[in-house]
Write a protein that holds these residues in place. Structure first.
Motif, short mmCIF file in Angstrom:
data_model
loop_
_atom_site.label_atom_id
_atom_site.label_comp_id
_atom_site.label_asym_id
_atom_site.label_seq_id
_atom_site.Cartn_x
_atom_site.Cartn_y
_atom_site.Cartn_z
N LEU A 102 -61.60 -20.30 10.24
CA LEU A 102 -60.30 -19.89 9.97
C LEU A 102 -59.30 -20.91 9.22
N GLY A 103 -59.71 -22.20 9.60
CA GLY A 103 -58.79 -23.41 8.98
C GLY A 103 -57.52 -23.66 9.68
N VAL A 104 -57.60 -23.26 11.21
CA VAL A 104 -56.35 -23.44 11.89
C VAL A 104 -56.79 -24.21 13.01
N PRO A 105 -55.53 -24.98 13.55
CA PRO A 105 -55.74 -25.70 14.62
C PRO A 105 -56.45 -24.87 16.02
N VAL A 106 -57.32 -25.33 16.66
CA VAL A 106 -57.83 -24.43 17.85
C VAL A 106 -56.64 -24.33 18.85
N ALA A 107 -55.81 -25.18 18.97
CA ALA A 107 -54.76 -24.88 20.12
C ALA A 107 -53.92 -23.42 19.72
N VAL A 108 -53.69 -23.48 18.57
CA VAL A 108 -52.99 -22.34 17.90
C VAL A 108 -53.67 -21.17 18.10
N LEU A 109 -55.02 -21.07 17.53
CA LEU A 109 -55.82 -19.86 18.00
C LEU A 109 -55.85 -19.66 19.37
N SER A 110 -56.14 -20.35 20.22
CA SER A 110 -56.20 -20.43 21.52
C SER A 110 -55.03 -19.86 22.18
N SER A 111 -54.12 -20.19 21.92
CA SER A 111 -52.64 -19.67 22.24
C SER A 111 -52.32 -18.31 21.97
N ARG A 112 -52.55 -18.04 20.36
CA ARG A 112 -52.64 -16.55 20.07
C ARG A 112 -53.33 -15.83 20.67
N THR A 113 -54.70 -16.06 20.86
CA THR A 113 -55.70 -15.36 21.66
C THR A 113 -55.27 -15.08 23.07
N VAL A 114 -54.88 -16.09 23.81
CA VAL A 114 -54.48 -15.76 25.33
C VAL A 114 -53.25 -14.81 25.36
N ALA A 115 -52.08 -15.15 24.45
CA ALA A 115 -51.18 -14.03 24.38
C ALA A 115 -51.26 -12.77 24.02
N SER A 116 -52.42 -12.46 23.04
CA SER A 116 -52.68 -11.34 22.92
C SER A 116 -53.33 -10.72 23.98
#
Length: 295
Positions: A102-116
């Motif tokens: 996706l071209g995004v930081p893994v920390a951002v994707l992980s945070s978004r995934t856990v919140a979702s």
């Protein structure tokens, strides 16, 4: 218009009403732009904004990686039975691969995934929406999810600040008990979460509403009394400590954000309790019984 732009336009017109996929849009943007200093960083910021605005993270990941992505990632985070054979390290590796694509930081994707995933857990009971407590099934799922979140934190693959931002975006879909478990499991503390939101008035209103509901539901059922009392104790302890904390910085004129918030919540809860006790002496109202059960 240059030849390349004309070709792009012709391609768009020729596609009719077909929506272009995330991959096509991202690839087209990269091709049209010249590589230069800061270009990669700007592209990454744009990808993060699109990720946060996307209403269905499952669909986005499915579009980028195909069915295997959903099988290996989000489904396991939400469903502990499905993730029984998968380790946190495997899930973390899948998130890292997805972030790279996706071209995004893994920390951002992980945070978004856990919140979702937390939102999905909170909405999975099928019970009335005016609740603050989880049922046994939801607690089991949340416990499994928080184990993954702890692994991500320990391996610098999780951003607390991004996670707090994501939670406030879906505040109305959260159950107060889920927020409390984040505090107990050291994912993000109650103070850190509350301080991350600038709108003190909205935060106070949300806390007051849910704490009143907590008292009412604790009075209505004995199944969750122990958890409800622990929640109430932790919240009140935080508000008392921060609401009456002496300001160590004598140069500061305005009280700290957390002190303002804590004092406002305590004041509203005190007024609510006094009014409930006054009216309850005459008619034994539900609010009166709730206050008595929490006292």
């Amino acid at each position: 218009m240059s030849d390349s732009r004309a070709q792009d336009a012709a391609s768009d017109l020729g596609s009719g009403s077909r929506r272009r996929t995330w991959t096509e849009l991202l690839a087209g943007r990269v091709k049209r732009q010249l590589h230069g200093p800061g270009r990669e960083h700007k592209l990454q910021e744009s990808a993060v904004r699109l990720l946060r605005r996307h209403l269905n993270l499952n669909d986005l990941l499915l579009e980028v990686e195909g069915p295997a992505c959903k099988t290996l990632c989000l489904h396991q985070l939400v469903d502990p039975e499905a993730s029984a054979d998968l380790s946190s390290s495997l899930i973390g590796s899948a998130l890292r691969d997805q972030a790279s694509r996706l071209g995004v930081p893994v920390a951002v994707l992980s945070s978004r995934t856990v919140a979702s995933s937390i939102v999905q857990i909170c909405a999975s009971s099928g019970e009335p929406s005016h609740r603050v407590l989880l049922n046994a099934e939801q607690r089991k799922k949340l416990s499994s999810l928080l184990e993954v979140a702890q692994y991500l934190l320990a391996h610098s693959m999780f951003s607390r600040s991004s996670f707090c931002e994501e939670l406030w975006e879906v505040q109305d879909s959260l159950l107060l008990e889920a927020v409390w478990h984040l505090h107990v499991q050291n994912i993000v503390s109650l103070q850190e979460l509350l301080e991350s939101r600038a709108d003190t008035q909205a935060t106070v209103a949300w806390l007051f509403r849910d704490l009143c509901l907590l008292c009412e539901q604790m009075e209505a059922s004995t199944l969750h009394t122990e958890i409800a009392r622990a929640m109430l104790s932790d919240f009140v302890q935080l508000f008392v400590l921060r609401g009456f904390e002496k300001n160590s910085d004598l140069r500061s004129v305005e009280p700290a954000h957390m002190a303002q918030l804590s004092a406002a919540v305590l004041q509203r809860m005190l007024i609510f309790a006094l009014e409930a006790l006054t009216t309850g002496l005459q008619d034994s109202s539900p609010a009166y019984r709730a206050v008595k059960s929490c006292s």
